[in-house]
Scaffold this motif. Structure first.
Motif, PDB file in Angstrom:
ATOM      1  N   LYS A 178      52.042  58.822  31.341  1.00 24.41           N
ATOM      2  CA  LYS A 178      52.917  57.660  31.322  1.00 24.41           C
ATOM      3  C   LYS A 178      54.192  57.995  30.557  1.00 24.41           C
ATOM      4  N   ILE A 179      55.270  57.411  31.015  1.00 23.84           N
ATOM      5  CA  ILE A 179      56.558  57.579  30.345  1.00 23.84           C
ATOM      6  C   ILE A 179      57.211  56.210  30.205  1.00 23.84           C
ATOM      7  N   GLU A 180      58.225  56.170  29.369  1.00 27.68           N
ATOM      8  CA  GLU A 180      59.066  54.986  29.280  1.00 27.68           C
ATOM      9  C   GLU A 180      60.478  55.373  29.698  1.00 27.68           C
ATOM     10  N   ILE A 181      61.188  54.405  30.237  1.00 27.29           N
ATOM     11  CA  ILE A 181      62.536  54.632  30.726  1.00 27.29           C
ATOM     12  C   ILE A 181      63.484  53.707  29.983  1.00 27.29           C
ATOM     13  N   GLY A 182      64.658  54.231  29.617  1.00 28.94           N
ATOM     14  CA  GLY A 182      65.648  53.420  28.917  1.00 28.94           C
ATOM     15  C   GLY A 182      66.997  53.472  29.618  1.00 28.94           C
ATOM     16  N   ARG A 183      67.800  52.466  29.322  1.00 28.69           N
ATOM     17  CA  ARG A 183      69.170  52.400  29.852  1.00 28.69           C
ATOM     18  C   ARG A 183      70.142  52.886  28.781  1.00 28.69           C
ATOM     19  N   ILE A 184      71.083  53.708  29.191  1.00 28.22           N
ATOM     20  CA  ILE A 184      72.200  54.113  28.330  1.00 28.22           C
ATOM     21  C   ILE A 184      73.479  53.626  28.996  1.00 28.22           C
ATOM     22  N   TRP A 185      74.325  52.964  28.214  1.00 22.36           N
ATOM     23  CA  TRP A 185      75.567  52.419  28.738  1.00 22.36           C
ATOM     24  C   TRP A 185      76.758  53.251  28.285  1.00 22.36           C
ATOM     25  N   ASP A 186      77.637  53.559  29.228  1.00 23.62           N
ATOM     26  CA  ASP A 186      78.906  54.234  28.936  1.00 23.62           C
ATOM     27  C   ASP A 186      79.993  53.354  29.532  1.00 23.62           C
ATOM     28  N   GLY A 187      80.460  52.402  28.729  1.00 21.39           N
ATOM     29  CA  GLY A 187      81.365  51.396  29.263  1.00 21.39           C
ATOM     30  C   GLY A 187      80.599  50.511  30.238  1.00 21.39           C
ATOM     31  N   ASP A 188      81.108  50.394  31.455  1.00 25.86           N
ATOM     32  CA  ASP A 188      80.428  49.600  32.481  1.00 25.86           C
ATOM     33  C   ASP A 188      79.397  50.410  33.257  1.00 25.86           C
ATOM     34  N   PHE A 189      79.346  51.705  33.003  1.00 23.81           N
ATOM     35  CA  PHE A 189      78.438  52.580  33.748  1.00 23.81           C
ATOM     36  C   PHE A 189      77.087  52.666  33.032  1.00 23.81           C
ATOM     37  N   MET A 190      76.013  52.436  33.778  1.00 22.46           N
ATOM     38  CA  MET A 190      74.656  52.510  33.216  1.00 22.46           C
ATOM     39  C   MET A 190      73.888  53.628  33.892  1.00 22.46           C
ATOM     40  N   ARG A 191      73.128  54.363  33.088  1.00 16.46           N
ATOM     41  CA  ARG A 191      72.224  55.358  33.674  1.00 16.46           C
ATOM     42  C   ARG A 191      70.866  55.251  33.014  1.00 16.46           C
ATOM     43  N   LEU A 192      69.864  55.662  33.757  1.00 18.13           N
ATOM     44  CA  LEU A 192      68.484  55.618  33.280  1.00 18.13           C
ATOM     45  C   LEU A 192      68.079  56.984  32.759  1.00 18.13           C
ATOM     46  N   VAL A 193      67.338  56.996  31.649  1.00 23.66           N
ATOM     47  CA  VAL A 193      66.883  58.252  31.056  1.00 23.66           C
ATOM     48  C   VAL A 193      65.423  58.121  30.654  1.00 23.66           C
ATOM     49  N   VAL A 194      64.729  59.242  30.621  1.00 19.00           N
ATOM     50  CA  VAL A 194      63.361  59.288  30.096  1.00 19.00           C
ATOM     51  C   VAL A 194      63.431  59.142  28.591  1.00 19.00           C
ATOM     52  N   ALA A 195      62.607  58.252  28.019  1.00 17.13           N
ATOM     53  CA  ALA A 195      62.645  57.989  26.582  1.00 17.13           C
ATOM     54  C   ALA A 195      61.243  58.142  25.986  1.00 17.13           C
ATOM     55  N   ASP A 196      61.070  57.624  24.774  1.00 18.32           N
ATOM     56  CA  ASP A 196      59.788  57.648  24.071  1.00 18.32           C
ATOM     57  C   ASP A 196      59.356  59.093  23.787  1.00 18.32           C
ATOM     58  N   GLU A 197      58.220  59.522  24.304  1.00 24.18           N
ATOM     59  CA  GLU A 197      57.714  60.865  24.048  1.00 24.18           C
ATOM     60  C   GLU A 197      56.919  61.365  25.247  1.00 24.18           C
ATOM     61  N   ILE A 198      56.729  62.673  25.302  1.00 26.10           N
ATOM     62  CA  ILE A 198      55.783  63.289  26.234  1.00 26.10           C
ATOM     63  C   ILE A 198      54.904  64.211  25.396  1.00 26.10           C
ATOM     64  N   SER A 199      53.609  63.886  25.341  1.00 28.24           N
ATOM     65  CA  SER A 199      52.680  64.634  24.495  1.00 28.24           C
ATOM     66  C   SER A 199      51.270  64.385  24.999  1.00 28.24           C
ATOM     67  N   PRO A 200      50.265  65.043  24.410  1.00 30.04           N
ATOM     68  CA  PRO A 200      48.878  64.740  24.811  1.00 30.04           C
ATOM     69  C   PRO A 200      48.473  63.290  24.535  1.00 30.04           C
ATOM     70  N   ASP A 201      49.262  62.560  23.734  1.00 31.00           N
ATOM     71  CA  ASP A 201      49.011  61.134  23.546  1.00 31.00           C
ATOM     72  C   ASP A 201      49.275  60.348  24.829  1.00 31.00           C
ATOM     73  N   SER A 202      50.205  60.848  25.642  1.00 26.31           N
ATOM     74  CA  SER A 202      50.652  60.088  26.809  1.00 26.31           C
ATOM     75  C   SER A 202      50.254  60.738  28.139  1.00 26.31           C
ATOM     76  N   CYS A 203      49.448  61.788  28.083  1.00 31.35           N
ATOM     77  CA  CYS A 203      49.006  62.498  29.287  1.00 31.35           C
ATOM     78  C   CYS A 203      47.476  62.605  29.289  1.00 31.35           C
ATOM     79  N   ARG A 204      46.889  62.689  30.476  1.00 31.01           N
ATOM     80  CA  ARG A 204      45.500  63.137  30.601  1.00 31.01           C
ATOM     81  C   ARG A 204      45.543  64.591  31.047  1.00 31.01           C
ATOM     82  N   LEU A 205      44.895  65.445  30.280  1.00 33.96           N
ATOM     83  CA  LEU A 205      44.947  66.889  30.508  1.00 33.96           C
ATOM     84  C   LEU A 205      43.539  67.453  30.533  1.00 33.96           C
TER      85      LEU A 205
END
Length: 254
Positions: A178-205
Motif C-alpha cells: 500500500k502507498i499514499e499519494i499526495g498533491r504538490i502545488w506549483d502555482g496553479d499547477f498540481m501534480r501527484l506524488v508518492v508519499a508516506d513510506e515504502i517498507s516491510p511495514d507497508s508490503c507483504r513479502l
C-alpha cells in the motif's frame, strides 16, 4: 540546547516535524509496531532505523526511473527530509497475489496468483478501521477526481513494476503493498506524488522458494521475530552486511 521542533503530526509509525526548508517536513521513523488498527502494539528496537533506510532506498529508486515522490534526502539514522504534500485520504493497495483481506473476502487460498495486479482503495480513518471504498465513493465525496484516480492507478502500477523487480532479484515475492499519494502545488499547477513510506511495514513479502513471510505479518500473526524478518530483507537488498543477524544495533551500508 537545541530549539524544540514543531510537531505537525504523529501517526502509528512516524512523526512529522516542521522542515528545515520552506515546503518541507522532517519524517521521523519510530520503533513502534502496530497491527489491527493499533489494537496490537509493541516496540521493536531498531525498526525505525531500518525502515528509514529502506524507504530511502525505494524512493530514490523511484526517482531514478521518473516516478515522482516526496523524498528529498535522509538526514540521519531515523529522519528524512520530505516535501510537504496535501495527502489524499486514501490508502492505495496493489495486490499481485491473494493474501489478507482479499483472501478472506473471496474465499481464496493465500498465495494464489491474481489474473493481473488489482488496485483498490481504503479510506484513511483509524476509528473506522480504514474501510474499503469504491471509485464511486471517492469521486462522490470529493477525495479525488476521475483524472486523479487515473493518475493514481498509473503511479501505483509503475511502483508495482519497480518493486516487484527489485524484490524478485533478491529472492522475494511482492504479494501486495500500500502507498499514499499526495498533491504538490506549483502555482496553479498540481501534480501527484508518492508519499508516506515504502517498507516491510507497508508490503507483504514472501521468500520466493519457501514462502517464509518477511513483513509485518510476522508481528500480526506471531510468526517469529520481526527484527529478523526486516533484517533479512535489508540484507538481501544489500543495505546491511551479509553477516548481520540483529536489528537492535543495525549497521547500515550507505
Amino acid at each position: 540546547m537545541a530549539p524544540r521542533r514543531k510537531k505537525i503530526y504523529e501517526g502509528k509509525a512516524k512523526i512529522l516535524y516542521e522542515g528545515t526548508e520552506p515546503g518541507t517536513l522532517i519524517q521521523y521513523f519510530k520503533d513502534d509496531a502496530t497491527a489491527f488498527n493499533a489494537q496490537k502494539k509493541a516496540t521493536i528496537e531498531g525498526k525505525g532505523v531500518l525502515n528509514n533506510r529502506l524507504s530511502e532506498f525505494f524512493m530514490t529508486g523511484l526517482t531514478n526511473i521518473g516516478v515522482p515522490n516526496h523524498f528529498i534526502r535522509r538526514i540521519n539514522m531515523r529522519e528524512q527530509l520530505v516535501r510537504q504534500v496535501e495527502i489524499i485520504p486514501l490508502e492505495v493497495i496493489v495486490r499481485n497475489f491473494a493474501a489478507g483481506s482479499i483472501a478472506k473476502r473471496l474465499g481464496m487460498e493465500e498465495g494464489t496468483p491474481l489474473p493481473r495486479p488489482i488496485v483498490e482503495y481504503s479510506f484513511k480513518n483509524d476509528e473506522l478501521g480504514d474501510p474499503f471504498v469504491s471509485e464511486e465513493y471517492i469521486i462522490a465525496f470529493g477525495w479525488a477526481s476521475q483524472q486523479d484516480l487515473d493518475d493514481i492507478v498509473s503511479l501505483a502500477l509503475r511502483v508495482n513494476d519497480f518493486l516487484s523487480g527489485v524484490f524478485f532479484g533478491a529472492g522475494i515475492k511482492l504479494i501486495d503493498f500500500k502507498i499514499e499519494i499526495g498533491r504538490i502545488w506549483d502555482g496553479d499547477f498540481m501534480r501527484l506524488v508518492v508519499a508516506d513510506e515504502i517498507s516491510p511495514d507497508s508490503c507483504r513479502l514472501w521468500d520466493v522458494k519457501t514462502g517464509q513471510k518477511l513483513d509485518k505479518d510476522v508481528f500480526r500473526r506471531d510468526l517469529g521475530s520481526l527484527t529478523d524478518a526486516y533484517t533479512e530483507v535489508a540484507r538481501r537488498l544489500g543495505l546491511m552486511p551479509a553477516n548481520t543477524t540483529s536489528l537492535t544495533k543495525p549497521t547500515l551500508i550507505n
